[in-house]
Design a protein around this motif. Structure first.
Motif, PDB file in Angstrom:
ATOM      1  N   ALA A  49     -28.323  12.164  23.137  1.00  0.00           N
ATOM      2  CA  ALA A  49     -27.208  11.562  23.869  1.00  0.00           C
ATOM      3  C   ALA A  49     -26.729  10.316  23.125  1.00  0.00           C
ATOM      4  N   VAL A  50     -25.413  10.162  23.048  1.00  0.00           N
ATOM      5  CA  VAL A  50     -24.813   9.003  22.394  1.00  0.00           C
ATOM      6  C   VAL A  50     -23.937   8.272  23.408  1.00  0.00           C
ATOM      7  N   VAL A  51     -24.117   6.969  23.496  1.00  0.00           N
ATOM      8  CA  VAL A  51     -23.288   6.138  24.363  1.00  0.00           C
ATOM      9  C   VAL A  51     -22.757   4.980  23.525  1.00  0.00           C
ATOM     10  N   SER A  92     -19.822  -3.145  29.185  1.00  0.00           N
ATOM     11  CA  SER A  92     -21.220  -3.080  29.622  1.00  0.00           C
ATOM     12  C   SER A  92     -21.390  -2.122  30.792  1.00  0.00           C
ATOM     13  N   GLY A  93     -20.404  -2.107  31.713  1.00  0.00           N
ATOM     14  CA  GLY A  93     -20.470  -1.175  32.839  1.00  0.00           C
ATOM     15  C   GLY A  93     -20.399   0.273  32.385  1.00  0.00           C
ATOM     16  N   LYS A  94     -19.520   0.559  31.414  1.00  0.00           N
ATOM     17  CA  LYS A  94     -19.421   1.920  30.878  1.00  0.00           C
ATOM     18  C   LYS A  94     -20.708   2.306  30.151  1.00  0.00           C
ATOM     19  N   LEU A  95     -21.290   1.340  29.449  1.00  0.00           N
ATOM     20  CA  LEU A  95     -22.557   1.607  28.761  1.00  0.00           C
ATOM     21  C   LEU A  95     -23.631   2.028  29.753  1.00  0.00           C
ATOM     22  N   LEU A  96     -23.774   1.283  30.835  1.00  0.00           N
ATOM     23  CA  LEU A  96     -24.825   1.579  31.808  1.00  0.00           C
ATOM     24  C   LEU A  96     -24.569   2.898  32.523  1.00  0.00           C
ATOM     25  N   GLN A  97     -23.305   3.203  32.820  1.00  0.00           N
ATOM     26  CA  GLN A  97     -22.996   4.490  33.450  1.00  0.00           C
ATOM     27  C   GLN A  97     -23.324   5.637  32.506  1.00  0.00           C
ATOM     28  N   GLY A  98     -22.976   5.466  31.228  1.00  0.00           N
ATOM     29  CA  GLY A  98     -23.283   6.508  30.249  1.00  0.00           C
ATOM     30  C   GLY A  98     -24.782   6.708  30.076  1.00  0.00           C
ATOM     31  N   LEU A  99     -25.534   5.613  30.080  1.00  0.00           N
ATOM     32  CA  LEU A  99     -26.984   5.732  29.959  1.00  0.00           C
ATOM     33  C   LEU A  99     -27.586   6.448  31.167  1.00  0.00           C
ATOM     34  N   GLN A 100     -27.102   6.113  32.359  1.00  0.00           N
ATOM     35  CA  GLN A 100     -27.611   6.778  33.551  1.00  0.00           C
ATOM     36  C   GLN A 100     -27.351   8.273  33.495  1.00  0.00           C
ATOM     37  N   ASP A 101     -26.144   8.663  33.083  1.00  0.00           N
ATOM     38  CA  ASP A 101     -25.812  10.087  32.968  1.00  0.00           C
ATOM     39  C   ASP A 101     -26.672  10.770  31.911  1.00  0.00           C
ATOM     40  N   ASN A 154     -31.719  17.921  29.372  1.00  0.00           N
ATOM     41  CA  ASN A 154     -31.792  18.331  27.971  1.00  0.00           C
ATOM     42  C   ASN A 154     -31.722  17.165  26.987  1.00  0.00           C
ATOM     43  N   THR A 155     -31.633  15.958  27.500  1.00  0.00           N
ATOM     44  CA  THR A 155     -31.598  14.790  26.625  1.00  0.00           C
ATOM     45  C   THR A 155     -32.982  14.537  26.032  1.00  0.00           C
ATOM     46  N   ARG A 156     -33.076  14.565  24.698  1.00  0.00           N
ATOM     47  CA  ARG A 156     -34.336  14.332  24.017  1.00  0.00           C
ATOM     48  C   ARG A 156     -34.480  12.886  23.536  1.00  0.00           C
ATOM     49  N   GLY A 157     -33.387  12.212  23.461  1.00  0.00           N
ATOM     50  CA  GLY A 157     -33.382  10.812  23.058  1.00  0.00           C
ATOM     51  C   GLY A 157     -31.978  10.267  23.224  1.00  0.00           C
ATOM     52  N   ILE A 158     -31.846   8.957  23.268  1.00  0.00           N
ATOM     53  CA  ILE A 158     -30.549   8.309  23.490  1.00  0.00           C
ATOM     54  C   ILE A 158     -30.280   7.318  22.373  1.00  0.00           C
ATOM     55  N   ILE A 159     -29.048   7.335  21.884  1.00  0.00           N
ATOM     56  CA  ILE A 159     -28.605   6.366  20.879  1.00  0.00           C
ATOM     57  C   ILE A 159     -27.448   5.561  21.455  1.00  0.00           C
ATOM     58  N   ILE A 160     -27.578   4.242  21.427  1.00  0.00           N
ATOM     59  CA  ILE A 160     -26.438   3.366  21.716  1.00  0.00           C
ATOM     60  C   ILE A 160     -25.765   3.054  20.389  1.00  0.00           C
ATOM     61  N   PRO A 165     -18.507   7.129  29.184  1.00  0.00           N
ATOM     62  CA  PRO A 165     -17.549   7.487  30.233  1.00  0.00           C
ATOM     63  C   PRO A 165     -16.117   7.405  29.741  1.00  0.00           C
ATOM     64  N   ASP A 166     -15.318   8.396  30.152  1.00  0.00           N
ATOM     65  CA  ASP A 166     -13.891   8.361  29.872  1.00  0.00           C
ATOM     66  C   ASP A 166     -13.209   7.446  30.875  1.00  0.00           C
ATOM     67  N   GLU A 167     -11.901   7.316  30.715  1.00  0.00           N
ATOM     68  CA  GLU A 167     -11.117   6.610  31.711  1.00  0.00           C
ATOM     69  C   GLU A 167     -11.218   7.332  33.051  1.00  0.00           C
ATOM     70  N   ASP A 168     -10.966   6.590  34.127  1.00  0.00           N
ATOM     71  CA  ASP A 168     -10.972   7.240  35.426  1.00  0.00           C
ATOM     72  C   ASP A 168      -9.822   8.237  35.512  1.00  0.00           C
ATOM     73  N   LEU A 169      -9.894   9.122  36.506  1.00  0.00           N
ATOM     74  CA  LEU A 169      -8.920  10.208  36.633  1.00  0.00           C
ATOM     75  C   LEU A 169      -7.503   9.689  36.752  1.00  0.00           C
ATOM     76  N   ALA A 170      -7.312   8.637  37.532  1.00  0.00           N
ATOM     77  CA  ALA A 170      -5.960   8.111  37.736  1.00  0.00           C
ATOM     78  C   ALA A 170      -5.354   7.638  36.422  1.00  0.00           C
TER      79      ALA A 170
END
Length: 297
Positions: A52-54, A67-76, A82-88, A268-273
């Motif tokens: 996983a890449v964030v 920072s908020g997008k980073l934390l949301q991406g990490l949580q996801d 299937n995530t074997r490791g995470i890279i920021i 995370p992408d932009e919100d739907l709106a």
């Protein structure tokens, strides 16, 4: 005369029909765009085992919400089985100490909940100040030999205009309730007591920063007084100093360290709106171009 009137009426009918087609196509494009955005979310589970890449990019502040997008991406990423490791993937000059501290605390919490999923930071161009504050929470930090790393310090900046005001004859009239409420006012002379307060705030934040870096990096840090002076280092120097663990890129770390070469971006992408609004703008612009191309041909 009758022939001219008939010709004018025919032209008007064609023009009205053209506008009707245009608006019909525009609304059709809007509907299709909304449906596409609603139903095109990829099923990440189908990727199989992956890294996983964030992304952590830009200034860390409330406007960018980096920072908020980073934390949301990490949580996801952690939630995906299937995530074997995470890279920021880090490309940030830093920013808010508070937001950086919140991100560091949350990363440490997530790591404690998922001890079997390693989390690494890979610096591409720059990871300085608040970005390094966040990176210190990672298991390892990888850099390019030309990356800029460090800047473990705190800065407060501003301007003073009081002397310029004296020269042009402008008087500052500032009223406060509280002797330090006007601290840092650029139109008033410096107050030694208030400057001492500001310096104490900077020193305390600096101590917090140093503590977090020492906790995260541990015995890997070399005993060099320059480490916490606020200067930056090239990646080639950051490794022997213990600010980073080795040289590597996102792909090399995924392939050689995590052993899961498939990359899945969880940023995370932009919100739907926002996405719908942007897509509507693109659709409208394309329709207008088509319309005027038709009219001028």
């Amino acid at each position: 005369m009758i022939e001219k009137l008939a010709s004018a009426g025919l032209i008007e009918q064609r023009r009205a029909r053209r506008w009707k087609i245009f608006f019909g196509l525009m609304w059709l494009g809007i509907v299709i765009s909304i449906l596409f955005l609603l139903f095109s979310t990829p099923d990440l589970e189908r990727h199989g085992p992956h890294t996983a890449v964030v992304n952590l990019g830009g200034v860390i502040d409330g406007d960018s919400q980096s920072s908020g997008k980073l934390l949301q991406g990490l949580q996801d990423a952690y939630d995906d089985s299937n995530t074997r490791g995470i890279i920021i993937r880090a490309n940030s000059p830093g920013g808010s100490p508070a937001l950086s501290g919140i991100a560091n605390d949350e990363i440490r919490r997530l790591k404690a909940l998922h001890p079997k999923v390693p989390l690494y930071v890979v610096v591409e161009e720059v990871c300085a100040s608040g970005c390094y504050y966040i990176a210190a929470a990672a298991d390892r930090i990888y850099v390019d030999k030309a990356s800029l790393v460090g800047s473990i310090g705190v800065i407060s900046e501003g301007f003073g205009f009081n002397k310029a005001m004296d020269k042009i004859g402008v008087e500052r009239r500032l009223a406060t309730a509280g002797s330090n409420k006007g601290m840092g006012d650029p139109f008033s002379p410096q107050n030694p007591h208030q400057e001492a307060i500001r310096q104490s705030l900077l020193d305390e934040i600096h101590r917090q920063f140093i503590t977090v870096v020492k906790q995260g990096r541990g015995q890997r840090l070399k005993n060099d007084p320059e480490l916490f002076s606020g200067r930056v280092w090239l990646g080639s120097s950051a490794v022997p100093l213990g600010l980073a663990d080795g040289l590597g890129s996102v792909r090399s770390v995924a392939r050689d360290v995590i052993k899961a070469e498939t990359l899945v971006d969880f940023t995370p992408d932009e919100d739907l709106a926002s996405r719908v609004a942007r897509q509507i703008g693109v659709t409208f612009r394309g329709s207008m171009q088509t319309l005027f191309d038709t009219r001028w041909r």
